[in-house]
Design an enzyme around this catalytic site. Structure first.
Site, PDB file in Angstrom:
ATOM      1  CE  LYS A   1      -0.601   1.960   3.544  1.00 27.60           C
ATOM      2  NZ  LYS A   1       0.094   3.135   4.226  1.00 27.60           N
TER       3      LYS A   1
ATOM      4  CB  ALA B   1       7.851  -0.210  11.401  1.00 30.23           C
ATOM      5  CB  ALA B   2       8.415   0.090   5.709  1.00 27.27           C
ATOM      6  N   GLY B   3       5.598   2.180   6.352  1.00 29.75           N
ATOM      7  CA  GLY B   3       4.653   3.020   5.630  1.00 29.75           C
ATOM      8  C   GLY B   3       4.015   2.366   4.431  1.00 29.75           C
ATOM      9  CG  LEU B   4       5.890   0.111   1.985  1.00 33.94           C
ATOM     10  CD1 LEU B   4       6.949  -0.898   1.535  1.00 33.94           C
ATOM     11  CD2 LEU B   4       5.470   0.994   0.805  1.00 33.94           C
TER      12      LEU B   4
ATOM     13  N   GLY C   1       1.537  -5.166   7.342  1.00 24.22           N
ATOM     14  CA  GLY C   1       0.684  -5.999   8.163  1.00 24.22           C
ATOM     15  C   GLY C   1      -0.763  -5.953   7.714  1.00 24.22           C
ATOM     16  CB  SER C   2      -2.965  -3.141   6.745  1.00 24.64           C
ATOM     17  OG  SER C   2      -2.953  -2.478   7.990  1.00 24.64           O
TER      18      SER C   2
ATOM     19  CG  ASP D   1      -3.813   1.804   6.561  1.00 30.27           C
ATOM     20  OD1 ASP D   1      -4.601   2.753   6.690  1.00 30.27           O
ATOM     21  OD2 ASP D   1      -2.579   1.931   6.528  1.00 30.27           O
TER      22      ASP D   1
END
Length: 270
Positions: free
Chosen positions: A10, A93-96, A99-100, A130
């Site tokens: 994402k 934890a990369a803004g992508l 996990g979502s 998200d």
């Protein structure tokens, strides 16, 4: 028979923070888009649910048993268990929305194998704001905490995209805590390309304060001939959009040569 799903990365083409809510969350307006690559999940029928983790970023998941994949499985009724293998190819934890996106892939797999309950959207949002967007993994506008979805005319399908991360995990709560409290204004209206072009990411500045290397990534991508360069979500992954596949692959090569320790992924927008 095994079923494989891609947990599509994402990206937030734009992310406007409007205000802090009384419940502690933030009121957002964001343009979601998805890349045609990401984590890979394989599903097979089993006597009971079980979860196996592999891939280059498996070690970043400090609590595999509490992973969102296991949580998603536990919230979806089925006639049998599922054995799930997650090939963790996206940094954590990369803004992508990694996990979502993984949870979204679980929902799609369960839908194909058993069907989804009528209240699947409510179940999805309880896993994360998200997750509803990641279930369908189609470009859309997110409002509220990002879980209220609206359709958008997607004129960016097939656009070449390069994702680059400096290799430093970034806590989403820590980034929001540094937000300056100023209303970022509404998203523009219109096609997805306009939202991307005229929008911005209000979390870019606080993220750079925490991880200055993000500014170096943005600067490097700005020199590649990209049509748009921006940080995704709360960081620290940045993306660059290109007019042509060749320009994108040339840019990826330059980034790999000059910054061999940065993570990158190439693909196209869905």
């Amino acid at each position: 028979m095994a079923l494989t799903e891609t947990a599509y990365a994402k990206i937030n083409l734009a992310l406007h923070v409007r205000k802090r809510r009384e419940d502690g969350y933030h009121e957002l307006e964001t343009a979601f888009a998805f890349v045609d690559d990401g984590d890979r999940l394989t599903f097979a029928e089993a006597s009971q649910d079980n979860f196996h983790l592999t891939g280059p970023f498996a070690a970043q998941l400090t609590n595999p048993l509490g992973n969102i994949v296991s949580q998603a499985l536990s919230r979806l009724p089925r006639q049998s268990g599922l054995a799930v293998t997650l090939d963790k190819r996206l940094p954590v934890a990369a803004g992508l929305g990694g996990g979502s996106a993984d949870a979204g892939a679980v929902f799609r797999a369960v839908e194909k194998m058993h069907g989804l309950p009528d209240d699947w959207q409510e179940r999805a949002v309880r896993l994360g704001a998200d997750v509803p967007a990641c279930v369908r993994s189609e470009a859309c506008v997110g409002r509220g905490t990002g879980s209220i979805l609206e359709p958008v005319l997607n004129d960016l399908t097939g656009t070449p995209v390069l994702l680059v991360n400096p290799g430093i995990p970034l806590s989403t709560p820590a980034v929001f805590a540094r937000w300056n409290g100023q209303d970022g204004g509404p998203l523009p209206e219109g096609r997805l390309s306009r939202l991307a072009r005229e929008g911005h990411n209000d979390l870019e500045t606080p993220a750079i304060e925490l991880v200055p290397e993000i500014a170096a990534v943005l600067a490097a991508l700005q020199k590649t001939g990209a049509t748009l360069v921006r940080m995704s979500g709360s960081g620290g992954t940045c993306f660059a959009l290109f007019d042509g596949h060749g320009t994108m692959t040339d840019a990826a090569g330059l980034i790999a040569r000059d910054h061999p320790h940065w993570w990158q992924m190439t693909g196209r927008l869905r």
